[in-house]
Structure formats: C-alpha cells, structure tokens
Enzyme design. Structure first.
Site, PDB file in Angstrom:
ATOM      1  N   GLU A 285       0.823  -1.214   0.000  1.00  0.00           N
ATOM      2  CA  GLU A 285       0.000   0.000   0.000  1.00  0.00           C
ATOM      3  C   GLU A 285       0.856   1.263   0.000  1.00  0.00           C
ATOM      4  OE1 GLU A 285      -2.740  -0.618   3.302  1.00  0.00           O
ATOM      5  OE2 GLU A 285      -4.103  -1.691   1.951  1.00  0.00           O
ATOM      6  N   ASP A 364      -8.476  -9.025   4.088  1.00  0.00           N
ATOM      7  CA  ASP A 364      -8.232  -7.930   5.022  1.00  0.00           C
ATOM      8  C   ASP A 364      -9.319  -7.838   6.095  1.00  0.00           C
ATOM      9  OD1 ASP A 364      -7.115  -5.745   6.174  1.00  0.00           O
ATOM     10  OD2 ASP A 364      -7.631  -4.347   4.584  1.00  0.00           O
ATOM     11  N   GLU A 392     -12.552  -2.360  12.058  1.00  0.00           N
ATOM     12  CA  GLU A 392     -12.607  -1.614  10.798  1.00  0.00           C
ATOM     13  C   GLU A 392     -13.745  -2.065   9.897  1.00  0.00           C
ATOM     14  OE1 GLU A 392      -8.930  -1.719   8.621  1.00  0.00           O
ATOM     15  OE2 GLU A 392      -9.752  -0.630   6.909  1.00  0.00           O
TER      16      GLU A 392
END
Ligand code: GCW
Length: 678
Positions: A285, A364, A392
């Site tokens: 990333e 993820d 998240e």
C-alpha cells in the site's frame, strides 16, 4: 461508571469474596524488588483494601498464620519450594498459585510470571472462589503476545474508533503518561507482553522516532511498559536511510545502508536496553520496501534482523503485500493469492529473529474469510498471526461484534499441513514446526475515549485477544463470561445477559452485511455502512462480480484464479468444489447462480434475503436486551451503550434494505416470503 477501569474495576464486596479476603489477606509480602513484582504486590494490596476496607500488613504471616507471598524461585524461598519440580521457563512468564499451610504463594518463574499470577489470583479473589487447596500452574502458549498501535504522531489513529491517540498529540509524545501506564496495566492483566507504539504506516514524523531527539521519549514509554512485563517495539520506515537519513539508497544489500541500520539499532538500545524490535510494513500500500532495489522481502527483513541481532532484537515483517493498483478489468490477478505468492517461496531464507506477521485471512479482516493459506506453508519461518481488534470492517465499535469466536475459529482451523491436528494455533506458537518462538499480534482498538474502546462491550475484544494469545484453548464463551463478570461483576443478571449478547453478535453482524464470505460491500475509504458496488470497479482487488445471474469469485483451480490450490490437501480439495465448500465461504471461493442450493437447502438468493431480514431483527433484539438491563449497569455506561445499540439496530436495517434491494433488482428474483424489498 465511565468504564475507565474496564475489567480491573473495584472488586465487589460480595459476601464470599469479602470473607475470603479477610481470611487470607491480612499479610501480603514480596521480598523482591523487580518492578513487575512491585506492580503485582500493588494490585493485590488494592484488591485487599477494596474487598476488606483494611490495609494488609506488608510482612510475612506469623508462624501458623494466613497470608499471601509473591516471588520468584531466585529470591523467595516459598516460591522456590512451590516451583520445585516444575519445568524451567527462561522467559520468566509462567507461574504457579498454590496454597500451603495457610499461605497462598504466587510463584513466578520470573518477575513477569509473578505479575501474571497476581492478576490470576485477583480474578479468583473477585469471584470469591475458595483458596484452600488452590493449585494452578500456567504457562503462556505463545512467546509473543503483541499489540500493534496504529497511532500517528499527529494524534490521529488509523482505523481508530475510540478517540485520539493516548501516546501522541500534535506531532509529539504526550507529556502526561498516566493513560499509557493505565493501558499497560490493562494489557498486562490480559497477558500481553509486546507493544508496537506507532502505526505500521510510518510517516515523516515517526520516521524520526529512532533518532537521537525522540529516543528519550521512546525510552520513557518503554520504562513504563517494562514495569508491566511489556517490551516496546517501533514501526520503522524501510526508506529511512533516504528519507532524512542522509543516504541516497535504502538498498538492503548496500554496505552503507546496512551500517546505517546497525547504528540505528545500537542507538535505540542505548536508550531502551530491552527494546523488542522493528515492525515493518514494506512494499505494501504505497510503503517503500526492498522491491525498489530489485531485492526481495528476505533481503529486506534479514538486513534489519542482522542490525538487531547483537542486542537480541526481533524483526516483525508484515506479509500484507498485494497489488493495490489492480485494474478491475484484469480477471487473472487475485489479491487473495498475493501473500502466499510473495512469501512462500522465501521459506528457509529468513533469520531466526525474523517473524512474518500474516493476517488471519488472505484479504483484510472481513467479517468472514478463510484462513490464510500462507499459515502453515512456511515450516522454516517464524510466524505471528495478525488479527484486528479494531473493528474496521466489523462495525467500527458502533456495532457490537465480539470477535473472539472468529479468532477461535481461525486458531482451531486444521490446515492439515503436517497431518491431522496441524491447527493454526500450533503453527502460530511455533510448536508444530519446532520453531524457536511465535505468537499472535493484533491491531488495538483503543483511544482516549473515557472507556478506551468507544463501545463499552468492545473492551471484551481487547481482553479476549490477550487471553487467547496466552491460551488459545480457552473458549470464546469462557472468555466472554470472564470479561463480563469482571466488568459487571456485582450485577450477575447483567453479566449473564451481556455474555449472551457478546456470543451472538458476530453471527448477527455477518447476517446483515456482505453474504457468504464474499466480503466488502462497504463505503470506500472509511469502510462504514453499505455500498454494494463501492469497491467493485476500483483498484483494490476486492470484487464480488454480481450480475443478473449470479455472484461470487471463482478461486478454484479448474476454472478460476487457482487460489484454492494454495492450501495443502485435503483442504485444497474441499474448497475446490462448490459442493464441499462450507456455505459461509461459498462466495469467497465460487461464482454461482442465485438459484444455487446451499448445503443448508436454501438457494443463494433466498439465503441473502432471509439472513438480512433475520440479522436486522436480531440487531433489534440486542437493543431490547440492553434496554432490559437499565438499572443493572451503571451510568453513564448504560446510556452511552444504549445509544450505540439504537444506532446499530437502525443501521442494520439500512444494511438489510440496501443489500436486499440491490440483489432483488439485479436478479429480478422475488423473496419467496413476499417481504418488503424496495
Ligand atoms: O485494511 C487496511 C487498512 C489500512 C491499514 C492496512 C494494513 C495500516 O484499511 O488502514 O493500514 O490494512 O493492515 O496495513
């Protein structure tokens, strides 16, 4: 009632607990001075005062009397006697609690063991369990039990849902370290022994943490943590030698770069003699890494490992590496394959002080994912399995989602890499492949909110992670009960109800969000709330491929991306076919028509409708259950949490309607029960 004390709140003065404490705690003694032993003593002293209203006498009980003694075999004769015959534990973290002739001995193999033993005894004291004949011995299953803070120097927390950082503000370390101390205490009481104090995304400001100017502040934090048996780790920027470091390359094989890092490590250890090591997110990333120089992850990790090795330090190197600039039109690249494809071929090349940190699933931290096929595929490499306590993708601590059952499922999963019983927990600990060490790591869910985690009940995830890392054999239910009783102990009705709510919550969250393992369907960037196509035409490699006929990602070898073949047999075979893939993962592995019949007997489309309706209803049930606890949970915790359950119930209806409407329109297929879909 704010929740600040979390599971370490004042013990209730229940009759049994009080009698027990009066009987046992008049004398409380620890002959040794190590900081964790002093902390252990202080914990038990505070418990004694809370339970009995009396100060225990800081001396050994007189001959024939009753009391508590804490210590290690090296400095405390009672502990030495208690340890007799128990196996050596060089890590100094195991303990035995034993009652002998009226004296309760908290014997630790080292100072940290004494502290863990004291927290265990504290739990027993709170519950009022009889201590006569007590004899328990515990040893952590994992050498590394680590928390990762995703805190930034500017005071923000990446994916933080509970306020600002307790470590930094406006680019500097905080001056008042009270909360850091209180946090360390909470972590130690749950069994955590390692803490990375800055975000794995290391920006310019944090890149300087390993420099002369910031190290005194780092050392001050390390001093606090040390008192609680916790080692400090820093996330580092792989490009630090070039980004402010004065070199023009960060090539891991360059001699100058290697000595730059050696000097950096030497410097850190001058300030923090028991520094844990570096945590690294590289080539991931947009973060820099060895790829820039045509090197691989082993070159990168080993370079840092060599710099740390003389000091006994470790490198924790993350495997969250994938192409985040994928073209959505590219149907060949599969993000799920990436970690295995990058790292598996490197098995055997990493130094003994390198630990690869692998996310539990290949994508993820979705609500449902298979176990990462990389886990178990690298028998010659140390491993840390990474979980995300921060919610998240699981409701961001506004929805209740107790994640311990999800983690348990992952830890209990049998990869069969070395025959039956090759479970993830045995691979993580290092036991299965005879590794020197291993463990679990997780992204923290705390911030400066008064109750640490925003949602009071989200504390159970932090507590639960620590307890599981200590002992993965504990059940999700036992942990939920333990947390609920410690937190709401003097209110048994509340503890019971909350335990039930925790245990239902993961399945509830799953049943109104993305179906059958397909994942995502969240709003881009912040990842909160439903957006079915939010990531469908983006570069992040996260697609569901829904069309008018069907949905799901074909990851079989026969006709898909071949991801299923990354597992060892017979697991690979199981996932290869839609007939044998478990329902909850069907759309992760296969693209099927809406009319496909699940093993449950339902069609996929009817499953989507039914479970969204049920999920929203059950979320409403959570709200009602909480409402029924009015008067049994102190304020303001009760009302604050009630607000969250109200929001969850409403937001679950939003999820239900967006998902159902999307699939109703896409497929043209009605709900066989004729409920309202828009
Ligand atoms: O899922 C992603 C998160 C990023 C995070 C990254 C990672 C720290 O959205 O915020 O960055 O995972 O795990 O590195």
């Amino acid at each position: 009632g704010s929740g600040y004390d979390a599971w370490l709140g004042a013990p209730p003065a229940s009759g049994d607990a009080r009698r027990q404490a009066l009987d046992r705690m008049a004398f409380l003694h620890a002959p040794e001075e190590a900081a964790p032993i002093r902390a252990a003593l202080a914990e038990l002293r505070a418990a004694a005062i809370a339970l009995t209203g009396r100060e225990p006498r800081p001396e050994p009980a007189p001959e024939g009397g009753r009391g508590i003694v804490l210590g290690t075999p090296a400095g405390c004769p009672e502990a030495a006697a208690a340890w007799d015959g128990l196996p050596d534990d060089p890590a100094g973290e195991s303990y035995r609690l034993v009652e002998r002739g009226g004296i309760v001995v908290v014997a630790g193999s080292g100072p940290a063991g004494v502290l863990y033993g004291a927290f265990h005894l504290r739990r027993l004291l709170r519950s009022g369990a009889p201590l006569g004949g007590l004899d328990v011995a515990e040893r952590p299953a994992n050498a590394l039990r680590m928390i990762n803070q995703w805190d930034n120097a500017d005071g923000s927390v990446e994916r933080g849902y509970a306020g600002r950082s307790i470590f930094y503000r406006d680019g500097e370390f905080v001056r008042d370290r009270t909360r850091i101390r209180d946090y360390a205490r909470l972590l130690a009481s749950a069994g955590i022994n390692a803490l990375a104090i800055n975000n794995v995304n290391v920006h310019a400001r944090e890149t300087r943490f390993i420099g002369e100017e910031d190290l005194p502040s780092v050392a001050a934090v390390a001093d606090i943590l040390r008192g609680w048996g916790i080692r400090l780790y820093l996330s580092v920027n792989f490009a630090a030698p070039v980004e402010g470091g004065g070199l023009d390359t960060a090539d891991p094989l360059d001699e100058e770069v290697r000595s730059w890092w050696r000097e950096a490590a030497d410097r850190v250890y001058r300030y923090v003699p028991d520094f844990g090591g570096f945590l690294v997110k590289a080539d991931s990333e947009f973060r820099p890494g060895p790829f820039t120089y045509g090197r691989d992850h082993a070159d990168g990790a080993n370079m840092l490992a060599d710099a740390l090795a003389p000091h006994g330090g470790r490198v924790v190197w993350r495997c969250f590496v994938y192409d985040c600039r994928q073209d959505w039109r590219d149907r060949v690249t599969d993000r799920a394959r990436a970690a295995y494809d990058h790292f598996m071929p490197l098995d055997g090349r990493f130094r003994d002080n390198v630990f690869l940190q692998v996310k539990n699933g290949p994508m993820d931290f979705q609500v449902r994912e298979p176990v990462s096929p990389l886990i178990g595929a690298m028998p010659r490499t140390n491993l840390l399995v990474e979980f995300q306590i921060a919610q998240e993708y699981t409701g961001q601590q506004r929805h209740l989602c107790y994640l311990v059952p999800q983690w348990k499922e992952a830890l209990d999963f049998d990869t069969q890499r070395k025959g039956e019983g090759s479970t993830v927990k045995r691979i993580a600990s290092g036991e299965l492949h005879g590794r020197p060490a291993g463990g679990l790591a997780a992204v923290s869910n705390i911030g400066d909110d008064a109750n640490w985690t925003g949602h009071l009940l989200a504390q159970a995830n932090l507590y639960g992670f620590g307890r599981l890392a200590w002992q993965p054999e504990l059940s999700a239910e036992a942990i939920a009960r333990e947390w609920a009783e410690l937190t709401l102990g003097d209110r048994p009705q509340a503890a019971d109800a909350v335990c039930g709510m925790l245990l239902r919550s993961w399945s509830i969250y799953e049943s109104y969000t993305a179906p059958l393992g397909v994942g995502w369907m969240v709003k881009p960037h912040h990842h909160y709330g439903p957006d079915v196509d939010g990531y469908e035409y983006s570069m992040w490699g996260t697609y569901h491929f829904a069309d008018r006929d069907g949905i799901g990602v074909d990851r079989s070898s026969a006709s898909g991306t071949g991801y299923a073949a990354q597992y060892g047999e017979p697991v690979a075979r199981l996932y290869e076919s839609p007939e044998t893939t478990p329902d909850e993962l069907l759309l992760f592995f296969h693209h099927v028509p809406y009319t496909h019949r699940l093993r449950s007997g339902k069609t996929v489309i009817q499953h989507i409708y039914d479970s969204r309706f049920e999920g929203a209803e059950r979320a409403q049930g959570l709200l009602e259950d909480w409402e029924s606890l009015r008067g049994h949970v102190p304020e303001p915790a009760f009302s604050e949490t009630l607000e969250r359950f109200r929001h969850q119930a409403e937001h679950a209806r939003e999820w239900r309607d967006v998902i159902n409407t999307y699939f109703r329109r896409k497929s043209g297929m009605p709900d066989e029960r004729g409920r309202t879909i828009y």
